[in-house]
Design a protein around this motif. Structure first.
Motif, PDB file in Angstrom:
ATOM      1  N   HIS A 102       0.891  -1.250   0.726  1.00 26.38           N
ATOM      2  CA  HIS A 102       0.061  -0.048  -0.142  1.00 26.38           C
ATOM      3  C   HIS A 102       0.590   1.279  -0.105  1.00 26.38           C
ATOM      4  CE1 HIS A 102       0.294  -0.650   4.508  1.00 26.38           C
ATOM      5  NE2 HIS A 102       0.716   0.823   4.536  1.00 26.38           N
ATOM      6  N   SER A 103       0.034   2.582  -0.477  1.00 25.46           N
ATOM      7  CA  SER A 103       1.147   3.461  -1.045  1.00 25.46           C
ATOM      8  C   SER A 103       1.814   3.857   0.279  1.00 25.46           C
ATOM      9  CB  SER A 103       0.063   4.565  -1.000  1.00 25.46           C
ATOM     10  OG  SER A 103       0.545   6.279  -1.164  1.00 25.46           O
ATOM     11  N   ARG A 104       3.102   4.627   0.129  1.00 33.14           N
ATOM     12  CA  ARG A 104       4.028   4.808   0.808  1.00 33.14           C
ATOM     13  C   ARG A 104       3.789   6.392   1.394  1.00 33.14           C
ATOM     14  NH1 ARG A 104       8.937   4.971  -0.563  1.00 33.14           N
ATOM     15  NH2 ARG A 104       8.702   3.765  -2.891  1.00 33.14           N
ATOM     16  N   ARG A 105       2.520   6.106   0.974  1.00 34.15           N
ATOM     17  CA  ARG A 105       2.008   8.157   1.406  1.00 34.15           C
ATOM     18  C   ARG A 105       1.339   7.997   3.039  1.00 34.15           C
ATOM     19  NH1 ARG A 105       1.778  11.944  -2.387  1.00 34.15           N
ATOM     20  NH2 ARG A 105       3.554  12.318  -3.468  1.00 34.15           N
ATOM     21  N   LEU A 106       1.174   6.342   3.239  1.00 28.38           N
ATOM     22  CA  LEU A 106       0.184   6.263   4.289  1.00 28.38           C
ATOM     23  C   LEU A 106       0.847   5.447   5.169  1.00 28.38           C
ATOM     24  CD1 LEU A 106      -2.846   5.050   2.122  1.00 28.38           C
ATOM     25  CD2 LEU A 106      -2.167   7.404   3.084  1.00 28.38           C
ATOM     26  N   ILE A 200     -19.040  19.253   8.742  1.00 31.62           N
ATOM     27  CA  ILE A 200     -18.836  19.625   7.713  1.00 31.62           C
ATOM     28  C   ILE A 200     -18.033  17.960   7.567  1.00 31.62           C
ATOM     29  CG2 ILE A 200     -17.236  19.868   6.322  1.00 31.62           C
ATOM     30  CD1 ILE A 200     -17.763  22.776   6.464  1.00 31.62           C
ATOM     31  N   LYS A 201     -18.809  17.214   6.823  1.00 34.38           N
ATOM     32  CA  LYS A 201     -17.505  15.970   6.290  1.00 34.38           C
ATOM     33  C   LYS A 201     -17.299  15.978   5.138  1.00 34.38           C
ATOM     34  CE  LYS A 201     -22.630  14.504   8.139  1.00 34.38           C
ATOM     35  NZ  LYS A 201     -22.348  13.894   9.943  1.00 34.38           N
ATOM     36  N   PRO A 202     -16.343  15.017   5.306  1.00 34.73           N
ATOM     37  CA  PRO A 202     -15.435  14.943   4.203  1.00 34.73           C
ATOM     38  C   PRO A 202     -15.487  14.147   2.816  1.00 34.73           C
ATOM     39  CG  PRO A 202     -14.055  14.189   5.832  1.00 34.73           C
ATOM     40  CD  PRO A 202     -15.232  14.866   6.201  1.00 34.73           C
ATOM     41  N   ILE A 203     -15.556  14.330   1.345  1.00 32.76           N
ATOM     42  CA  ILE A 203     -15.486  13.385   0.294  1.00 32.76           C
ATOM     43  C   ILE A 203     -14.123  13.289   0.387  1.00 32.76           C
ATOM     44  CG2 ILE A 203     -16.122  13.029  -1.939  1.00 32.76           C
ATOM     45  CD1 ILE A 203     -18.775  12.726  -0.864  1.00 32.76           C
ATOM     46  N   LEU A 204     -13.513  12.564   0.150  1.00 30.81           N
ATOM     47  CA  LEU A 204     -11.618  12.526   0.040  1.00 30.81           C
ATOM     48  C   LEU A 204     -11.042  11.336  -1.270  1.00 30.81           C
ATOM     49  CD1 LEU A 204     -11.837  10.825   3.222  1.00 30.81           C
ATOM     50  CD2 LEU A 204     -10.139  12.706   3.503  1.00 30.81           C
ATOM     51  N   GLU A 210      -2.288   9.511  -1.985  1.00 35.13           N
ATOM     52  CA  GLU A 210      -1.999  10.176  -0.318  1.00 35.13           C
ATOM     53  C   GLU A 210      -3.851  10.765  -0.408  1.00 35.13           C
ATOM     54  OE1 GLU A 210      -1.640  11.240   2.234  1.00 35.13           O
ATOM     55  OE2 GLU A 210       0.228  12.998   1.759  1.00 35.13           O
ATOM     56  N   ILE A 211      -4.558  10.361   1.028  1.00 38.42           N
ATOM     57  CA  ILE A 211      -5.768  10.681   0.561  1.00 38.42           C
ATOM     58  C   ILE A 211      -6.006  11.752   1.024  1.00 38.42           C
ATOM     59  CG2 ILE A 211      -8.122   9.820   2.361  1.00 38.42           C
ATOM     60  CD1 ILE A 211      -6.509   6.900   2.901  1.00 38.42           C
ATOM     61  N   ILE A 212      -6.911  12.592   0.089  1.00 36.14           N
ATOM     62  CA  ILE A 212      -7.071  14.112  -0.163  1.00 36.14           C
ATOM     63  C   ILE A 212      -7.948  14.428   0.136  1.00 36.14           C
ATOM     64  CG2 ILE A 212      -4.563  14.902  -0.611  1.00 36.14           C
ATOM     65  CD1 ILE A 212      -6.105  15.134  -3.378  1.00 36.14           C
ATOM     66  N   HIS A 279      -7.752   6.189   8.896  1.00 32.47           N
ATOM     67  CA  HIS A 279      -6.815   6.966   7.756  1.00 32.47           C
ATOM     68  C   HIS A 279      -8.713   7.819   8.012  1.00 32.47           C
ATOM     69  CE1 HIS A 279      -2.890   6.716   6.909  1.00 32.47           C
ATOM     70  NE2 HIS A 279      -2.872   5.058   6.599  1.00 32.47           N
ATOM     71  N   ILE A 280      -9.260   6.669   7.845  1.00 35.38           N
ATOM     72  CA  ILE A 280     -10.639   6.685   7.584  1.00 35.38           C
ATOM     73  C   ILE A 280     -11.946   7.099   8.249  1.00 35.38           C
ATOM     74  CG2 ILE A 280     -10.665   7.059   5.013  1.00 35.38           C
ATOM     75  CD1 ILE A 280     -12.243   4.665   4.549  1.00 35.38           C
ATOM     76  N   GLY A 281     -11.500   6.146   9.353  1.00 35.30           N
ATOM     77  CA  GLY A 281     -12.546   6.170  10.500  1.00 35.30           C
ATOM     78  C   GLY A 281     -13.738   4.691   9.970  1.00 35.30           C
ATOM     79  N   PRO A 282     -14.386   4.832  11.113  1.00 34.85           N
ATOM     80  CA  PRO A 282     -15.650   4.088  11.857  1.00 34.85           C
ATOM     81  C   PRO A 282     -16.955   4.011  10.294  1.00 34.85           C
ATOM     82  CG  PRO A 282     -15.459   4.433  13.154  1.00 34.85           C
ATOM     83  CD  PRO A 282     -14.393   5.651  12.623  1.00 34.85           C
ATOM     84  N   TYR A 283     -16.569   5.208   9.994  1.00 32.27           N
ATOM     85  CA  TYR A 283     -18.374   5.484   9.493  1.00 32.27           C
ATOM     86  C   TYR A 283     -17.438   5.527   8.466  1.00 32.27           C
ATOM     87  CZ  TYR A 283     -19.591   5.691  14.388  1.00 32.27           C
ATOM     88  OH  TYR A 283     -19.300   5.316  15.950  1.00 32.27           O
ATOM     89  N   ALA A 284     -18.028   5.158   7.458  1.00 38.68           N
ATOM     90  CA  ALA A 284     -16.866   5.916   5.998  1.00 38.68           C
ATOM     91  C   ALA A 284     -17.515   5.350   5.080  1.00 38.68           C
ATOM     92  CB  ALA A 284     -15.573   6.013   5.815  1.00 38.68           C
TER      93      ALA A 284
END
Length: 293
Positions: A102-106, A200-204, A210-212, A279-284
């Protein structure tokens, strides 16, 4: 005198390419059974507890644990030493190892694999690839590499295949909270506090590994709409999967709309694993799209 004619046995036993990945991967059960893939587990620390991802705790159990307040997981990569031991244990004489992570950014997993590969030079041939992805996206690439290896493709062709596929794998997620992004350093504390105040909830999206945060939404309905719009941009998809937590109720609505869009497409739904949840939490909820070559 020593006869130095052709070694027929060498040409018969071509070096095998063996595929290694890490537990951040999400593979469909059939591929996991049928393909020869070695998975290096990552370590998860949650409070005082330590688990090996994919070994000691299931994705669903982990997401349930994360719902308890203040539970922020730490995902710890394997060490270079762990990788050296693994590579030495699976590579028979002359075998070549292709290690896709998996990505080296993570996380530092790719770096540990690269250090291990460097220290085995001259003893064991190991090539490391950063998939620039995670979870099911990583799985698409690992599976393609394993299929090619099983078909007897050589290392160069398998690497070429995977590198060609990487830019065609897309991922988009909706997360119900900004906390995990702040915790893993994806966004600053000020953005997180402001976001929480404004609901506000993010769309990633995943971009270059990278997760942005791409957009902000205020409701689940709006989130489903944004996910749908993103996926609808693709004229053709070879694979489309939904990644979700078991508590997100709007998946059937999203699925129904996507099936109208791609009537011939099988659209599996999977629970995402601990490494992505960190990274994105349990509610994604989200989707991985592979355009095809």
């Amino acid at each position: 005198m020593h006869h130095s004619g052709p070694h027929w046995e060498d040409s018969l036993s071509m070096p095998k390419v063996r595929i290694v990945t890490d537990s951040a991967v999400l593979l469909d059960p059939k591929s996991q059974r049928e393909l020869d893939i070695t998975i290096m587990p990552l370590t998860i620390r949650l409070g005082n507890e330590v688990f090996r991802e994919g070994v000691d705790i299931s994705a669903q159990q982990f997401l349930e644990r994360l719902r308890q307040p203040g539970a922020y997981p730490r995902i710890e990569p394997p060490s270079a030493g762990d990788f050296i031991r693994l590579y030495e244990s699976i590579g028979a004489q002359g075998d070549i190892i292709l290690s896709l992570h998996h990505s080296r950014r993570l996380s530092k997993t790719v770096r540990a694999a690269e250090e291990a590969a460097a220290s085995l030079v001259g003893r064991q041939k190991v090539e490391v690839i950063d998939t620039e992805s995670i979870s099911y996206g990583q799985g698409i690439l690992v599976r393609a590499a394993a299929r090619a290896a099983a078909a007897g493709e050589d290392l160069a062709s398998i690497i070429r295949l995977v590198r060609g596929m990487i830019p065609r794998v897309y991922a988009i997620f909706f997360s119900d909270t900004l906390d995990y992004l702040e915790h893993t350093g994806r966004i600053g504390p000020a953005q997180s506090i402001l976001g929480t105040m404004l609901q506000i909830k993010p769309i990633l999206v995943m971009e270059d590994g990278e997760i942005i945060p791409m957009e902000k939404v205020r409701s689940h309905e709006e989130a489903v709409e944004k996910l749908y719009e993103f996926i609808a941009e693709f004229s053709e998809v070879e694979e489309l999967v939904i990644l979700r937590n078991p508590y997100f109720n709007n998946v059937p609505l999203l699925l129904e709309r996507l099936k109208e869009l791609f009537p011939k497409q099988n659209i599996p739904v999977y629970t995402y694993g601990p490494s992505l949840a960190a990274h994105i939490g349990p509610y994604a909820v989200g989707a991985v799209i592979y355009e095809g070559l």
